[in-house]
Design a protein around this motif. Structure first.
Motif, PDB file in Angstrom:
ATOM      1  N   LYS B  32      28.401   1.480 -12.305  1.00 24.21           N
ATOM      2  CA  LYS B  32      29.688   0.759 -13.207  1.00 24.21           C
ATOM      3  C   LYS B  32      30.803   1.426 -13.491  1.00 24.21           C
ATOM      4  CE  LYS B  32      30.339   1.736 -17.264  1.00 24.21           C
ATOM      5  NZ  LYS B  32      30.542   2.211 -18.519  1.00 24.21           N
ATOM      6  N   SER B  34      34.617   1.668 -15.823  1.00 22.77           N
ATOM      7  CA  SER B  34      35.405   1.033 -16.837  1.00 22.77           C
ATOM      8  C   SER B  34      36.862   1.235 -16.363  1.00 22.77           C
ATOM      9  CB  SER B  34      35.348   1.873 -18.132  1.00 22.77           C
ATOM     10  OG  SER B  34      36.084   2.962 -18.199  1.00 22.77           O
ATOM     11  N   SER B  35      37.710   0.152 -16.750  1.00 23.21           N
ATOM     12  CA  SER B  35      39.047   0.054 -16.183  1.00 23.21           C
ATOM     13  C   SER B  35      39.650   1.649 -16.503  1.00 23.21           C
ATOM     14  CB  SER B  35      39.903  -1.068 -17.004  1.00 23.21           C
ATOM     15  OG  SER B  35      39.972  -0.904 -18.509  1.00 23.21           O
ATOM     16  N   ARG B  50      43.161  -4.172 -15.444  1.00 23.28           N
ATOM     17  CA  ARG B  50      42.612  -5.391 -16.238  1.00 23.28           C
ATOM     18  C   ARG B  50      43.515  -6.757 -15.832  1.00 23.28           C
ATOM     19  NH1 ARG B  50      42.026  -1.835 -20.406  1.00 23.28           N
ATOM     20  NH2 ARG B  50      43.208  -2.833 -21.872  1.00 23.28           N
ATOM     21  N   PHE B  53      42.517  -7.949 -12.289  1.00 16.07           N
ATOM     22  CA  PHE B  53      41.421  -8.442 -11.866  1.00 16.07           C
ATOM     23  C   PHE B  53      41.363  -9.964 -12.555  1.00 16.07           C
ATOM     24  CE2 PHE B  53      38.861  -4.495 -11.641  1.00 16.07           C
ATOM     25  CZ  PHE B  53      39.376  -3.822 -10.468  1.00 16.07           C
ATOM     26  N   PHE B  59      35.707 -10.358 -14.422  1.00 21.60           N
ATOM     27  CA  PHE B  59      34.464  -9.782 -13.612  1.00 21.60           C
ATOM     28  C   PHE B  59      33.880  -8.799 -14.365  1.00 21.60           C
ATOM     29  CE2 PHE B  59      37.585 -10.086  -9.915  1.00 21.60           C
ATOM     30  CZ  PHE B  59      37.100 -11.438  -9.784  1.00 21.60           C
ATOM     31  N   GLY B  60      34.483  -8.528 -15.547  1.00 19.29           N
ATOM     32  CA  GLY B  60      33.836  -7.563 -16.444  1.00 19.29           C
ATOM     33  C   GLY B  60      32.899  -7.759 -17.604  1.00 19.29           C
ATOM     34  N   TYR B  66      32.673  -2.681 -15.706  1.00 16.43           N
ATOM     35  CA  TYR B  66      32.821  -3.514 -14.426  1.00 16.43           C
ATOM     36  C   TYR B  66      31.479  -2.881 -13.492  1.00 16.43           C
ATOM     37  CZ  TYR B  66      37.518  -5.020 -15.639  1.00 16.43           C
ATOM     38  OH  TYR B  66      38.603  -5.677 -16.304  1.00 16.43           O
ATOM     39  N   ASN B  67      30.749  -3.738 -13.175  1.00 19.48           N
ATOM     40  CA  ASN B  67      29.736  -3.491 -12.098  1.00 19.48           C
ATOM     41  C   ASN B  67      30.313  -3.550 -10.851  1.00 19.48           C
ATOM     42  OD1 ASN B  67      27.786  -4.414  -9.865  1.00 19.48           O
ATOM     43  ND2 ASN B  67      26.434  -3.712 -11.623  1.00 19.48           N
ATOM     44  N   LEU B  71      31.896  -6.117  -8.155  1.00 17.85           N
ATOM     45  CA  LEU B  71      33.323  -6.018  -8.104  1.00 17.85           C
ATOM     46  C   LEU B  71      33.734  -6.150  -6.608  1.00 17.85           C
ATOM     47  CD1 LEU B  71      35.744  -6.117 -10.148  1.00 17.85           C
ATOM     48  CD2 LEU B  71      35.477  -3.592 -10.254  1.00 17.85           C
TER      49      LEU B  71
END
Lengths: 210, 210
Positions: B32, B34-35, B50, B53, B59-60, B66-67, B71
């Motif tokens: 995982k 994060s942005s 963000r 995306f 997607f999050g 986010y995985n 993704l």
DNA sequence: TAGATTGTTAATCGATTAACAATC
DNA sequence: TAGATTGTTAATCGATTAACAATC
């Protein structure tokens, strides 16, 4: 002319295209052109052309337009095409050889002076008249010949190490064709990343969604 | 997800870079992200990530991030990498051969199915296992094999004629490495211009003025 | 619940286009 | 002088960044 450092990347990226079109016009014998004519030829706005040109100085003549030849000379000066910078190629694989053989470096402000490859399989192979050298020779070659730019066409993931090494040897300008972005990795270097696979992926997107 | 046609070129051009970094993370075993983490890794802002995306969908997961694997799958779908489009190469010179040999077309949403060159000197030469064909075979090959994209690596100035001909044969997507811009020349075609000499000239400018 | 991080709206910034006075 | 076209300022447009409510 504005300070070159203040000119936006967007403008800089358009200069070679102007240069290309103006050279084409000159080959056709065109001696003068207005921003409006050039705009319709290139598919851009006349405003943009005048704004761009005026970053570098007033090249035109009101009521007349621009003289093609003097505009070409100005662009060539701006781009530094008349100054020949010694450049080496790192990586003599398919892409490296393709690039070495397909560009006229002399017309683009550079001179290709040596080719290196870490794989000894390539050592001694002649590419565009230059022998491929092994990495052992790199340090001495740079000490003697003082190249100032490098084309990176390595396949391996050792790109950061290569850049660090080259930086120590006095090379601070990189034309990077590897998978690894090197923007801002080292302060004070100039990098142009050309990621061909990124380019093809955007084409895939636009084709399949357009 | 927004309509793909409304997504700006700036966003589209960043997607492959996200895809590339995410694949790197996956290879490292990261599950995982994060942005904010991805932003500092890539040297961009978390806001931009963000925003980008969310052009394609949420997607999050709030509070989590986010995985990576899902993704990557989303990006691959967006870019159309799973759909293999038959593609031909026009021009088997140094650059054409370099590109044909150095890219993994299968991973990029294409399959290289044939190579053509107008110069009979190249006819029969094997490039990446494919024989170089002469232009006489073009029409029949397209009728039978239905390629839908072409890489243009011609040296000559006949590029517009080539594009017109290929368009008639059902090819509407072009990855263009020639000196001649073909944006918007023919309506309804998708073009990605890669002008290597332009790229090198901008590097010259930035090196010599930076 | 508290903490974290997204999704999304609002604010800022920069680039492009339009307009027009200056001038050849 | 009249016409044309630049150089440059002002207006618009789009992209990036900041802020924060929603929510996991």
């Amino acid at each position: 002319m504005k300070d070159a450092k203040t000119i936006s990347r967007a403008v800089i990226n358009r200069i070679p295209k102007y240069y290309r079109f103006l050279c084409g016009l000159q080959r056709n014998g065109t001696q003068k052109i207005s921003s409006g004519e050039l705009a319709s030829l290139m598919g851009v706005t006349a405003s943009q052309i005048r704004q761009d040109f005026n970053c570098f100085g007033g090249f035109g003549q009101q009521g007349y337009g621009y003289n093609v030849e003097s505009l070409i000379n100005e662009m060539s000066d701006i781009l530094g095409l008349g100054v020949s910078v010694p450049m080496i190629l790192i990586g003599a694989g398919n892409l490296g050889r393709g690039i070495a053989n397909s560009l006229d470096f002399g017309k683009l402000g550079f001179e290709l002076t040596a080719i290196f490859d870490s794989d000894r399989m390539f050592t001694g192979l002649k590419v565009r008249g230059l022998p491929v050298r092994c990495f052992d020779e790199l340090e001495e070659f740079c000490a003697v010949n003082r190249p100032r730019a490098a084309i990176l066409c390595e396949q391996s993931g050792e790109v950061r190490e290569t850049v660090l090494k080259l930086t120590e040897l006095g090379i601070h300008t990189f034309w990077n064709f590897t998978q690894y972005d090197i923007d801002d990795v080292f302060p004070g270097i100039t990098v142009e990343n050309v990621c061909l696979s990124d380019s093809l992926m955007t084409l895939s997107f636009r084709m399949k969604n357009g």
